[in-house]
Design an enzyme around this catalytic site. Structure first.
Site, mmCIF file in Angstrom:
data_model
loop_
_atom_site.group_PDB
_atom_site.id
_atom_site.type_symbol
_atom_site.label_atom_id
_atom_site.label_comp_id
_atom_site.label_asym_id
_atom_site.label_seq_id
_atom_site.Cartn_x
_atom_site.Cartn_y
_atom_site.Cartn_z
ATOM 1 N N CYS A 148 -3.204 -11.180 -1.447
ATOM 2 C CA CYS A 148 -3.552 -9.933 -2.118
ATOM 3 C C CYS A 148 -4.389 -9.121 -1.132
ATOM 4 O O CYS A 148 -4.305 -9.342 0.076
ATOM 5 C CB CYS A 148 -4.264 -10.184 -3.454
ATOM 6 S SG CYS A 148 -5.811 -11.111 -3.358
HETATM 7 C C1 RB5 Z 1 -7.370 -5.191 -4.475
HETATM 8 O O1 RB5 Z 1 -7.903 -4.048 -5.008
HETATM 9 C C2 RB5 Z 1 -6.858 -6.096 -5.563
HETATM 10 O O2 RB5 Z 1 -6.132 -5.413 -6.499
HETATM 11 C C3 RB5 Z 1 -6.038 -7.233 -5.057
HETATM 12 O O3 RB5 Z 1 -5.092 -6.875 -4.084
HETATM 13 C C4 RB5 Z 1 -6.893 -8.325 -4.548
HETATM 14 O O4 RB5 Z 1 -7.642 -7.952 -3.444
HETATM 15 C C5 RB5 Z 1 -7.729 -8.966 -5.556
HETATM 16 O O5 RB5 Z 1 -8.600 -9.760 -5.304
#
Ligand code: RB5
Length: 148
Positions: free
Chosen positions: A65
């Site tokens: 993520c």
């Molecule tokens: C980043 O904003 C979030 O949505 C995701 O990509 C991740 O970083 C969550 O921890």
């Protein structure tokens, strides 16, 4: 050798696909479960970790993520999943050797493709061995079982 199930949200899509290609290039079985369509990262983590638990072959998972953190937190809510963020070589090594992690999380906004591929290469051949970490992990499993 393990197969790898890979999941990512929109923020992690490019790195997730890059790591999938990296693994395929090494002849490793990869199941790409996405998604870059706006699916919330906890849903991706849940989907991947459920598939990991059902896998008919020995498997690990990679979740990507923006930070690696949200995926890691969500994944660790699932019994039998031991997820770790691995943004440096020592953590990547210890995630397997000390923590017996089966899910490895990366943040595409934190590390680049080359660094992430190097960290994956550290993880690939490593295998947890019973030893000094065993009683510590037993406590993690106890906590897991007593707090469902
Ligand atoms: C980043 O904003 C979030 O949505 C995701 O990509 C991740 O970083 C969550 O921890």
């Amino acid at each position: 050798m393990y197969d790898y199930i890979i999941g990512y949200d929109k923020n992690g899509a490019a790195l997730g696909r890059c790591l999938a290609e990296h693994l395929r290039g090494k002849g490793i079985g990869v199941c790409d479960m996405g998604a870059d369509d706006g699916t919330y990262y906890p849903l991706v983590a849940e989907r991947v970790c459920k598939a990991l638990k059902k896998s008919a072959v020995p498997a690990r998972a990679i979740l990507v993520c923006g930070t690696g953190l949200g995926m890691c937190i969500a994944a660790n809510k699932i019994k039998g999943v031991y997820a770790a963020v691995c943004h440096d070589a020592y953590s990547a090594e210890r995630a397997v050797l000390s923590n017996n992690a089966n899910v490895f999380c990366f943040g595409a906004r934190v590390i680049g493709d080359m660094a992430a591929k190097s960290l994956v290469d550290i993880i690939l051949p490593l295998e947890f061995r019973e030893g000094r970490s065993t009683p510590k992990l037993a406590e993690i499993y106890r906590i897991e079982n007593e707090n469902q």
